[in-house]
Enzyme design. Structure first.
Site, PDB file in Angstrom:
ATOM      1  CB  ILE A 276       0.221 -18.827  -8.698  1.00 26.85           C
ATOM      2  CG1 ILE A 276       1.228 -19.717  -7.965  1.00 26.85           C
ATOM      3  CG2 ILE A 276       0.807 -18.323  -9.996  1.00 26.85           C
ATOM      4  CD1 ILE A 276       1.502 -21.004  -8.699  1.00 26.85           C
ATOM      5  N   GLY A 277      -0.660 -17.617  -5.423  1.00 25.15           N
ATOM      6  CA  GLY A 277      -1.353 -18.061  -4.227  1.00 25.15           C
ATOM      7  C   GLY A 277      -0.409 -18.306  -3.067  1.00 25.15           C
TER       8      GLY A 277
ATOM      9  CB  VAL B  37       3.365 -20.700 -16.484  1.00 25.51           C
ATOM     10  CG1 VAL B  37       4.889 -20.714 -16.591  1.00 25.51           C
ATOM     11  CG2 VAL B  37       2.849 -19.269 -16.499  1.00 25.51           C
TER      12      VAL B  37
ATOM     13  CG  HIS C  98     -24.642  15.436  -0.142  1.00 32.69           C
ATOM     14  ND1 HIS C  98     -24.676  14.680  -1.288  1.00 32.69           N
ATOM     15  CD2 HIS C  98     -24.641  16.744  -0.541  1.00 32.69           C
ATOM     16  CE1 HIS C  98     -24.707  15.490  -2.343  1.00 32.69           C
ATOM     17  NE2 HIS C  98     -24.683  16.750  -1.904  1.00 32.69           N
TER      18      HIS C  98
ATOM     19  CB  ALA D 203      -4.366  -8.538   7.623  1.00 32.12           C
TER      20      ALA D 203
ATOM     21  CE  LYS E  78      -2.997  -3.001   0.000  1.00 25.17           C
ATOM     22  NZ  LYS E  78      -1.985  -4.057  -0.133  1.00 25.17           N
TER      23      LYS E  78
END
Length: 452
Positions: A266-267, A238, A440, A315, A49
């Site tokens: 990929i994880g 791949v 608003h 997290a 981030k």
């Protein structure tokens, strides 16, 4: 000393459990092998981030003319970005350490291992010492999955291929980057490095990016990233790496991408090995250390929270799981509910979602109605997003109009989605949400607008 709780792992689940237990007077020992904060704070959520915010500022300066802002010689100093990232991480890690101290948590740095369970509790070793805890919480997290692709091991050893850990410490922006995997981490890194000037390609095995993200919203993000210069190869498996060349096969035929650097994303896989679970006979599945809704494992007194149980590798899920585990230890009535866990992809624009998508609801056979609104309904969105194409999609239970899910693309959806999570978690209907007063002008007003 016999501790009330021994925690293995100092990531979000581990340090939150230790903090929460300490707040309630429990004697807590936390064992962390590397650094407090775990992957999230050191190699994931926070570092990424930090980089992405720098890219957002850079893009805002480069394309500010539409807002009446002009500047010359705008540059992104990647070295300075990484230096700031390290400063941010150091600050937050220090904050976690301070929190442990404030709540009376004893922290031991080393690899913790469960040895046995007796009438006294769990015996846990670290650095040659043995500690006893009445309860134990496994919060050892996860690691990047490295598949057995021919040539990948050699590319990693040569520093050509990287996981999320190594890419965050690159000293320079590569001229070209191939990202294997079009999930959250892969897309966020593709977004940053494309903004930073790299030629980015993404190779994804599925026919769409973003995993479980709503298909229409994922397609909008793909279009935006393509406009930034990112090339996508979807439905592509791949088959091998040769140096920086990634070979793949797809319905369209065989292809290849050559790049200076390759990111493997990929994880992730739960860290369940080498911590003594076998000695205790704990049930471990392919997903991770098995837990129920109370975060209990198959071994009485042994709990698990965070990525290690494989339920929701986020997290914020880990924080809540940790609180549930400690509350159950304290005898409080609590349980984990995964029906309203928000998910965010922090690209520019952001994607945020919670609950059901149209696809997941239909797959479950739910009777639903959907609604789609442009974020142009929001005056603030129009004011702050020149040429923006953001949308919000809503899923309702057909008969009751109970809100089941929201998916959004547009900034700052990540700061809005928690409200949707609250509505879904409280099982609220459209007519109830209509009565809530939204400030608003805010982008979040589109949620109330959709309830009519």
């Amino acid at each position: 000393m016999i501790y009330d709780l021994i925690v293995l792992g100092g990531g979000p689940a581990g340090y939150r459990a230790a903090e929460h237990a300490g707040q309630h007077g429990m004697r807590v020992l936390l064992i962390e092998e590397r650094s407090l904060g775990g992957v999230c704070l050191n190699e994931g959520c926070i570092p990424t981030k930090t980089l992405l915010y720098s890219a957002k500022l850079y893009d805002g300066a480069r394309f500010g003319k539409a807002y009446g802002v002009t500047a010359e010689s705008i540059q992104l100093d990647h070295g300075a970005v990484v230096a700031r990232k390290n400063k941010v991480v150091k600050t937050l890690v220090s904050g976690v350490a301070m929190s442990m101290k404030q709540h009376g948590v004893t922290v031991v740095y080393g690899k913790g291992q469960l040895l046995s369970k007796s009438a006294e509790g769990f015996s846990v070793s670290a650095n040659g010492e043995t500690y006893i805890g009445k309860n134990a919480l496994v919060a050892t997290g996860s690691h990047a999955l490295v598949p057995p692709i021919p040539g990948l091991k050699e590319a990693l050893a040569a520093g050509i291929a990287m996981t999320n850990r190594e890419i965050l410490d690159l000293k320079e922006v590569p001229a070209s980057l191939c990202v294997i995997g079009g999930g959250v981490i892969g897309l966020e890194m593709a977004s940053y490095f494309a903004s930073a000037g790299a030629k980015v390609s993404v190779v994804e095995m599925l026919d769409k990016i973003g995993g479980q993200t709503d298909s229409e919203i994922a397609a909008l993000l793909q279009k935006h990233l393509e406009q930034m210069g990112v090339t996508f190869h979807l439905g592509a498996k791949v088959t091998k790496l040769s140096g920086g060349t990634v070979y793949f096969e797809s319905k369209a035929g065989n292809g290849e991408v050559s790049a200076e650097k390759v990111l493997v994303s990929i994880g992730r896989r739960a860290n369940t090995e080498g911590i003594g679970l076998e000695a205790l006979g704990a049930v471990v599945t392919r997903q991770g250390l098995a837990t129920d809704e109370f975060m209990k494992t198959s071994v009485p007194g042994l709990f698990a929270a965070g990525d290690v149980n494989g339920k929701s590798l986020l997290a914020h899920t880990a924080y809540r799981e940790a609180e549930v585990a400690v509350n159950v230890m304290l005898g409080k009535k609590d349980r984990m509910d995964y029906s309203a866990v928000p998910s965010v992809i922090y690209t520019n624009p952001e994607i945020s979602s919670v609950g059901e998508t149209e696809e997941t609801a239909k797959a479950k056979g739910l009777s639903i109605e959907t609604k789609k609104l442009s974020l142009m309904y929001s005056g603030r969105y129009v004011a702050e997003n020149e040429g923006g194409q953001g949308i919000a999609k809503f899923v309702f239970e057909k008969d009751t109009r109970r809100l089941l899910g929201i998916s959004m693309i547009g900034n700052p959806s990540s700061e809005i989605i928690f409200g949707a999570a609250a509505f879904i978690g409280r099982r609220m209907r459209a007519e109830e949400i209509q009565k809530i007063i939204f400030p608003h002008p805010t982008v979040g007003e589109v949620i109330r607008e959709a309830m009519f």
